[in-house]
Motif scaffolding. Structure first.
Motif, PDB file in Angstrom:
ATOM      1  N   PRO A 195      45.218  38.464  38.199  1.00 38.36           N
ATOM      2  CA  PRO A 195      45.369  37.608  39.372  1.00 38.36           C
ATOM      3  C   PRO A 195      46.152  38.346  40.464  1.00 38.36           C
ATOM      4  O   PRO A 195      47.097  39.057  40.171  1.00 38.36           O
ATOM      5  CB  PRO A 195      46.186  36.425  38.835  1.00 38.36           C
ATOM      6  N   THR A 245      35.618  48.515  34.614  1.00 42.87           N
ATOM      7  CA  THR A 245      35.446  48.615  36.074  1.00 42.87           C
ATOM      8  C   THR A 245      34.951  50.009  36.444  1.00 42.87           C
ATOM      9  O   THR A 245      34.110  50.176  37.338  1.00 42.87           O
ATOM     10  CB  THR A 245      36.766  48.296  36.801  1.00 42.87           C
ATOM     11  N   ASP A 264      40.241  32.681  29.652  1.00 42.60           N
ATOM     12  CA  ASP A 264      41.054  32.513  30.861  1.00 42.60           C
ATOM     13  C   ASP A 264      41.225  31.043  31.224  1.00 42.60           C
ATOM     14  O   ASP A 264      40.325  30.224  31.016  1.00 42.60           O
ATOM     15  CB  ASP A 264      40.391  33.216  32.057  1.00 42.60           C
ATOM     16  N   TRP A 303      36.542  38.390  39.870  1.00 42.55           N
ATOM     17  CA  TRP A 303      36.929  38.039  38.508  1.00 42.55           C
ATOM     18  C   TRP A 303      35.794  38.375  37.544  1.00 42.55           C
ATOM     19  O   TRP A 303      34.645  37.976  37.764  1.00 42.55           O
ATOM     20  CB  TRP A 303      37.261  36.543  38.357  1.00 42.55           C
TER      21      TRP A 303
HETATM   22  O1  PRX Z   1      42.323  37.566  32.516  1.00 42.31           O
HETATM   23  C1  PRX Z   1      41.252  38.060  33.270  1.00 42.31           C
HETATM   24  C2  PRX Z   1      41.696  39.311  34.008  1.00 42.31           C
HETATM   25  O2  PRX Z   1      41.319  40.404  33.206  1.00 42.31           O
HETATM   26  C3  PRX Z   1      40.670  39.946  32.015  1.00 42.31           C
HETATM   27  C4  PRX Z   1      39.578  40.887  31.616  1.00 42.31           C
HETATM   28  O3  PRX Z   1      40.123  42.133  31.320  1.00 42.31           O
HETATM   29  P1  PRX Z   1      39.183  43.373  31.060  1.00 42.31           P
HETATM   30  O4  PRX Z   1      38.158  43.020  30.073  1.00 42.31           O
HETATM   31  O5  PRX Z   1      40.072  44.530  30.771  1.00 42.31           O
HETATM   32  O6  PRX Z   1      38.443  43.610  32.429  1.00 42.31           O
HETATM   33  C5  PRX Z   1      39.193  43.877  33.577  1.00 42.31           C
HETATM   34  C6  PRX Z   1      38.299  44.259  34.719  1.00 42.31           C
HETATM   35  C7  PRX Z   1      37.163  43.403  34.977  1.00 42.31           C
HETATM   36  C8  PRX Z   1      40.147  38.581  32.378  1.00 42.31           C
HETATM   37  O7  PRX Z   1      39.910  37.787  31.244  1.00 42.31           O
HETATM   38  N1  PRX Z   1      41.071  39.425  35.335  1.00 42.31           N
HETATM   39  C9  PRX Z   1      40.094  40.265  35.694  1.00 42.31           C
HETATM   40  N2  PRX Z   1      39.821  40.122  37.013  1.00 42.31           N
HETATM   41  C10 PRX Z   1      40.631  39.156  37.482  1.00 42.31           C
HETATM   42  C11 PRX Z   1      41.418  38.699  36.408  1.00 42.31           C
HETATM   43  N3  PRX Z   1      42.309  37.700  36.553  1.00 42.31           N
HETATM   44  C12 PRX Z   1      42.423  37.151  37.779  1.00 42.31           C
HETATM   45  N4  PRX Z   1      41.717  37.542  38.851  1.00 42.31           N
HETATM   46  C13 PRX Z   1      40.812  38.534  38.762  1.00 42.31           C
HETATM   47  N5  PRX Z   1      40.154  38.919  39.837  1.00 42.31           N
END
Ligand code: PRX
Length: 637
Positions: A373, A295, A485, A397
């Motif tokens: 979430p 991010t 997911d 997401w």
């Molecule tokens: O499970 C989902 C959750 O974070 C995971 C990805 O993690 P990472 O690669 O560290 O990236 C995080 C920042 C983009 C996903 O597989 N996740 C991310 N955003 C959401 C989410 N779960 C629910 N709602 C979201 N908005």
């Protein structure tokens, strides 16, 4: 600024076009960027071999797009505002012109140390302006940056460095977070003793720490910069040249070096930033994510700068010097778009709302949520108290591997439902499948979330391990990208992410692999075997529960917990420590020896009535023993 969607019908049209004519759709988006040479083909792809190529034949440099074009047209506009941890450190800023000068100088510093196109450079820095300068300088000269979150331990740095062999590491003498001061250089020194391939270490003087400088290998940032020329033309990069590697955790094995390439990432991140946040030209954007995570890469840095938008970097934590710090920063810098993680919202929620009486927050237009979430209660609290009921919340997401946001409302356009990521962005074709990979059609359904068509920002490989890339993402459901997911689709076709369906745990938005934590815990001399699961936690979203089989079961559990905390902190990082441990006689295993984590998760959540089928267990009595042990543990605490 990249053109953005203006209405719901505009969104529907854009979405339709992106599905029916993806190449035309993305070439029109891409035409808004600066290219040295145009592409010969927009897209070539094959999910069976995980080969994806966007804009092949094109040449460009992401820093020409992030910096140079704005340094010409609006040199005095602030590109980055930095807010320090301590109130008396104050803030600093760099205009686009100043950023161009700093990046050019540091690019020359890297070149002077022998860094060439394609070389890797590791960055182990906290949220400082220099972190942005270091990343952009790598991109300018075609070096591949790999940012290692400054909360990772020496062992984690060593693992990453040994995987990608950087020539140079960039760090600072220290970092401050709240009242804590950490000597980063010491951690690097510990790691560098095991990574002889690193030829140089550039050290930023952040806190006048008394540190050890290794003659010939260590160099002060300011000394190198003092001598550097401020002219450095951007390297002409091929569209599919690597831009960066970012390590992330999976269900098994060591962290994976997710590889993103120049042109597709640039186009996708620039496009999604402009659209999701409904960007206006004078916006001040603040994403609280650290540059050590995706991010921070995609939206704190690249997405905002690609649109010529001012971005805020904050070095500290939300609760220092008090829990009003986020809101003070918003007021101080007139932040219009605020993007944070549910875990931060929940943590601040626990302090109540009296703090808001002295904060204005009137500059805010759009709020965002990312990383896990968001529960409905936190959503409403955020909407009412931070957004004063007037700001849409974009629940975005996405993943390290996706490069940018895939499913999200478009601010001020998509009708919102709390805790729903709502609809796919243009170009994204989500699909829910059952355990056998059969598509689940229709609405009011739940399944595993896959994506069936490529988008420009998707990862291209895992560094030096394309086979693992193919196996992890494209083989579980052949020819589909599998996200890991679970997801529901409601009657209106809105998506709600339910969380990971694999063995990845999301603690405070940090993605942690159960296997990594288990390996660390098993290094304790008293632990014979262990199993780690995630369970629901009010503030962190999930926390880690570790079940341990010990040689000496009579050991004091508090002492053992402290020792395990230390091992996990040393091997991975403080954020991966288990919240709870329990000593058990055995683990629930199938006849083939597989640990049934589903049962352990239920027990950790005290959900004993819904353990599901235990008939395949080798010894079902283990489950009763664990439950008994857990209830005893609760009554004793
Ligand atoms: O499970 C989902 C959750 O974070 C995971 C990805 O993690 P990472 O690669 O560290 O990236 C995080 C920042 C983009 C996903 O597989 N996740 C991310 N955003 C959401 C989410 N779960 C629910 N709602 C979201 N908005």
């Amino acid at each position: 600024m990249i053109d953005s969607i203006k209405s719901m019908s505009n969104y529907i049209d854009a979405y339709q076009k992106s599905i029916q004519e993806p190449e035309i759709f993305w070439s029109e988006v891409a035409a808004q960027f600066v290219w040295e040479r145009n592409w010969d083909s927009v897209l070539k792809w094959n999910f069976q071999t995980a080969d994806i190529k966007w804009f092949e034949g094109a040449k460009c440099n992401i820093t020409a797009n992030c910096i140079d074009r704005f340094a010409l047209t609006m040199p005095d506009k602030k590109a980055i505002i930095w807010e320090g941890n301590d109130l008396n450190t104050g803030s600093k800023s760099l205009t686009f012109k100043e950023l161009q000068i700093e990046v050019s100088k540091f690019s020359n510093v890297l070149k002077g140390l022998g860094v060439k196109k394609g070389d890797r450079v590791a960055i182990y820095l906290p949220m400082l302006m220099e972190g942005a300068i270091a990343m952009l300088s790598c991109a300018r000269i075609g070096a591949i940056h790999t940012v290692i979150f400054a909360g990772f331990s020496a062992q984690s740095i060593t693992d990453r460095v040994n995987d990608c062999d950087p020539k140079v590491i960039i760090t600072s003498d220290s970092m401050v977070r709240g009242e804590k001061k950490i000597n980063l250089k010491k951690i690097i020194d510990e790691s560098i003793s095991q990574t002889p391939q690193v030829k140089h270490c550039i050290v930023l003087n952040r806190g006048d720490e008394d540190i050890n400088m290794n003659h010939g290998k260590d160099h002060w940032w300011h000394e190198l910069m003092h001598e550097a020329s401020s002219n450095c033309e951007p390297e002409n990069m091929n569209a599919e040249d690597p831009l960066f590697i970012l390590y992330t955790s999976g269900s098994t094995g060591k962290p994976k070096g997710v590889l993103h390439t120049v042109a597709g990432y640039m186009v996708y991140v620039g496009y999604t930033f402009a659209n999701v946040f409904n960007i206006q030209k004078d916006d001040i954007f603040w994403c609280t994510a650290d540059i050590g995570w995706i991010t921070g890469h995609s939206y704190s840095l690249y997405g905002s700068l690609l649109n010529g938008i001012t971005t805020v970097f904050f070095e500290g934590i939300p609760t220092y010097p008090d829990h009003g710090r986020f809101w003070d920063i918003i007021d101080k810098h007139h932040v219009t778009i605020f993007y944070t993680a549910p875990t931060a919202i929940r943590a601040l929620e626990s302090f109540g709302t009296s703090v808001f009486s002295s904060k204005k927050l009137s500059s805010l237009r759009v709020l965002g949520s990312v990383g896990e979430p968001i529960n409905e209660e936190a959503w409403h609290w955020y909407h009412k108290n931070v957004g004063k009921g007037n700001c849409p919340i974009v629940d975005t997401w996405w993943q390290t591997e996706t490069g940018g946001i895939l499913i999200s409302p478009i601010a001020n356009i998509t009708p919102l439902i709390p805790a729903f990521a709502t609809l796919p962005l243009p170009g994204i074709q989500p699909m829910l499948v059952d355990e056998n990979g059969v598509e689940i059609m229709g609405n009011e359904v739940e399944g595993n979330l896959c994506i069936k068509f490529p988008w420009p920002g998707m990862a291209r490989s895992l560094y030096k391990n394309h086979h693992r890339f193919l196996e992890t993402y494209f083989s579980i459901y052949p020819s589909l990208y599998f996200t890991g997911d679970g997801c529901k689709r409601n009657k209106d076709g809105y998506y709600r992410i339910t969380g990971r369906v694999d063995d990845v745990i999301n603690v405070s938005g940090h993605r942690i692999g159960t296997g990594e934590v288990e390996d660390a815990i098993e290094a304790h001399s008293n632990v014979v075997e262990c199993a780690v699961v995630g369970y629901n936690h009010d503030i962190k979203g999930q926390a880690i529960y570790a079940y341990l089989i010990c040689l000496d079961k009579t050991v004091d559990v508090k002492v053992l917990k402290n020792e395990i905390d230390k091992i996990v902190s040393d091997k991975i990082g403080v954020f991966s420590r288990p919240e709870q441990i329990q000593i058990v006689d055995g683990l629930p295993k199938t006849r083939s020896g597989k640990i049934m984590r589903r049962i352990l998760r239920k027990i950790a959540e005290d959900d004993y009535a819904n353990l599901g089928d235990v008939s395949t267990l080798l010894d079902a009595s283990v489950v009763d023993q664990i439950i008994l042990g857990k209830t005893k543990k609760i009554s004793q605490s």
